[in-house]
Design an enzyme around this catalytic site. Structure first.
Site, PDB file in Angstrom:
ATOM      1  N   GLY A   1     125.409  66.518   2.703  1.00  0.00           N
ATOM      2  CA  GLY A   1     126.185  67.354   3.424  1.00  0.00           C
ATOM      3  C   GLY A   1     125.390  68.414   4.216  1.00  0.00           C
ATOM      4  CB  ALA A   2     126.189  69.249   7.798  1.00  0.00           C
TER       5      ALA A   2
ATOM      6  NE  ARG B   1     122.600  61.094   6.597  1.00  0.00           N
ATOM      7  CZ  ARG B   1     123.721  61.212   5.935  1.00  0.00           C
ATOM      8  NH1 ARG B   1     123.743  62.125   4.926  1.00  0.00           N
ATOM      9  NH2 ARG B   1     124.941  60.680   6.067  1.00  0.00           N
TER      10      ARG B   1
ATOM     11  CD  GLN C   1     130.126  60.171   0.624  1.00  0.00           C
ATOM     12  OE1 GLN C   1     131.054  59.490   0.574  1.00  0.00           O
ATOM     13  NE2 GLN C   1     129.212  60.297   1.609  1.00  0.00           N
TER      14      GLN C   1
ATOM     15  CG  ASP D   1     128.317  65.847   8.646  1.00  0.00           C
ATOM     16  OD1 ASP D   1     127.480  65.869   7.899  1.00  0.00           O
ATOM     17  OD2 ASP D   1     129.276  65.420   7.974  1.00  0.00           O
TER      18      ASP D   1
ATOM     19  CG  ASN E   1     133.940  65.553   7.880  1.00  0.00           C
ATOM     20  OD1 ASN E   1     132.906  66.172   7.461  1.00  0.00           O
ATOM     21  ND2 ASN E   1     134.727  65.148   7.095  1.00  0.00           N
ATOM     22  CE  LYS E   2     129.998  60.545   4.990  1.00  0.00           C
ATOM     23  NZ  LYS E   2     128.529  60.021   5.200  1.00  0.00           N
TER      24      LYS E   2
END
Length: 347
Positions: A47-48, A89, A196, A237, A247-248
């Site tokens: 998670g950012a 990351r 997640q 993110d 994002n994811k």
């Protein structure tokens, strides 16, 4: 209603190992830079915003453990630590944002000596954590007003307390609306390949007592077609200057589906996620993770041995598919290029 995701305790960076949830609650103690870097890369913490907080504590840990005799030597160590952490990351901008802030703080007090740097960095890490928690609550207050009366919200991945300092970004409006006594029901995308949603968001909502229904990713279109989804709220993110959102993986598909079904698609993120130095989503680096995370679940193979698999961890949603961006300083609407610059100039 709040989780403690990452914290400083007894000269160590402590965090919940999110790979073990929902079945086991295990706390990891990171006692050196390598352990902090591994925690970020391996997704023990994810998670950012949570990654940003962890990296900030990691920089403080490096300073605390340093035996440097001069400020310049310590600053050199911190520059190297920042490079190590940033490389773990690359998509989430909060990571480099936090390490850059820590390095600037160290440089600002360098003239006061080594001990001043160590003290300042610990205080700065705690400040980043506290600010993130406050930002999440503010996002909740602003975003709750966007949830339609019936309160059926679709989420993707986990942008709750586990992904932040403790309250969440995408889950913050949901938590706030629920606390206000409003009807809320969350449809939780499982979020392959790391699950997640199924493992983390579902667990968080259960802890909070918020009604939910877990669905597989490929059920989202059908649920929208049946009129069961009132809005979509996701985290981010990185948000580019033009409003494109990383994002994811799977987020872009939901945005396309939401547009087709005339469902509002909201992005909830702190202003630290906005990267005005990145012009558009085309410039955002997309992390490629181990394909084994696609071919295996919890170490169990689900695909034939030898099969090739792809694993981009994120995708980019074009700004024209984003109804609004919910930040701690208010709700941002198109045109994003001007609106995001105005938001940042008002800091």
């Amino acid at each position: 209603m709040e989780l403690r995701t990452v914290w400083w305790e007894d000269d160590a960076v402590c965090l919940i190992d999110q790979r073990k949830l929902p079945h086991t609650m295990e706390v990891v103690r990171c006692t050196d830079l390598a352990a902090v870097a591994y925690a970020i890369r391996s997704m023990q913490v994810r998670g950012a915003p949570a990654i940003g907080c962890t990296a900030a504590y990691g920089m403080a840990l490096v300073a605390q453990q340093s035996v440097a005799l001069t400020p310049s030597a310590l600053l050199t160590e911190l520059v190297q630590a920042k490079a190590t952490l940033d490389s773990q990351r690359p998509t989430a901008v909060n990571l480099a944002w936090a390490t850059s802030r820590m390095l600037r703080r160290a440089e600002a007090v360098a003239s006061e000596g080594v001990e001043a740097i160590k003290h300042a960095l610990h205080a700065e890490a705690e400040a980043i954590f506290a600010e993130d928690l406050a930002m999440c609550h503010a996002i909740g207050e602003h975003g709750a007003s966007l949830i339609p009366p019936r309160g059926h919200v679709l989420t993707h991945c986990n942008a709750g307390g586990l992904a932040t300092a403790g309250y969440g970004t995408a889950l913050a409006p949901i938590r706030t609306a629920f606390a206000q006594g409003r009807p809320v029901h969350v449809f939780v995308d499982e979020t392959r390949p790391f699950l997640q949603g199924a493992r983390l968001t579902a667990w968080e909502l259960l802890q909070a007592g918020i009604p939910q229904t877990l669905i597989t990713d490929n059920m989202a279109a059908f649920m929208m077609q049946r009129g069961q989804i009132d809005c979509v709220i996701v985290g981010a993110d990185r948000i580019a200057a033009n409003g494109d959102v990383a994002n994811k993986i799977g987020t872009y598909g939901l945005a396309v589906l939401a547009r087709y079904h005339n469902i509002p698609f909201y992005v909830a993120a702190p202003s630290s996620t906005i990267d005005l130095a990145t012009a558009s989503g085309a410039d955002i680096p997309i992390e490629e993770r181990d394909p084994a995370e696609v071919t295996h679940i919890a170490g169990v193979a689900i695909a034939p041995q030898g099969v090739r698999a792809a694993h981009p961890a994120f995708d980019v949603t074009p700004n024209e598919l984003v109804t609004a961006i919910i930040t701690e300083r208010g709700i941002v609407r198109p045109p994003y290029l001007a609106a995001l610059r105005q938001l940042e100039s008002g800091r």
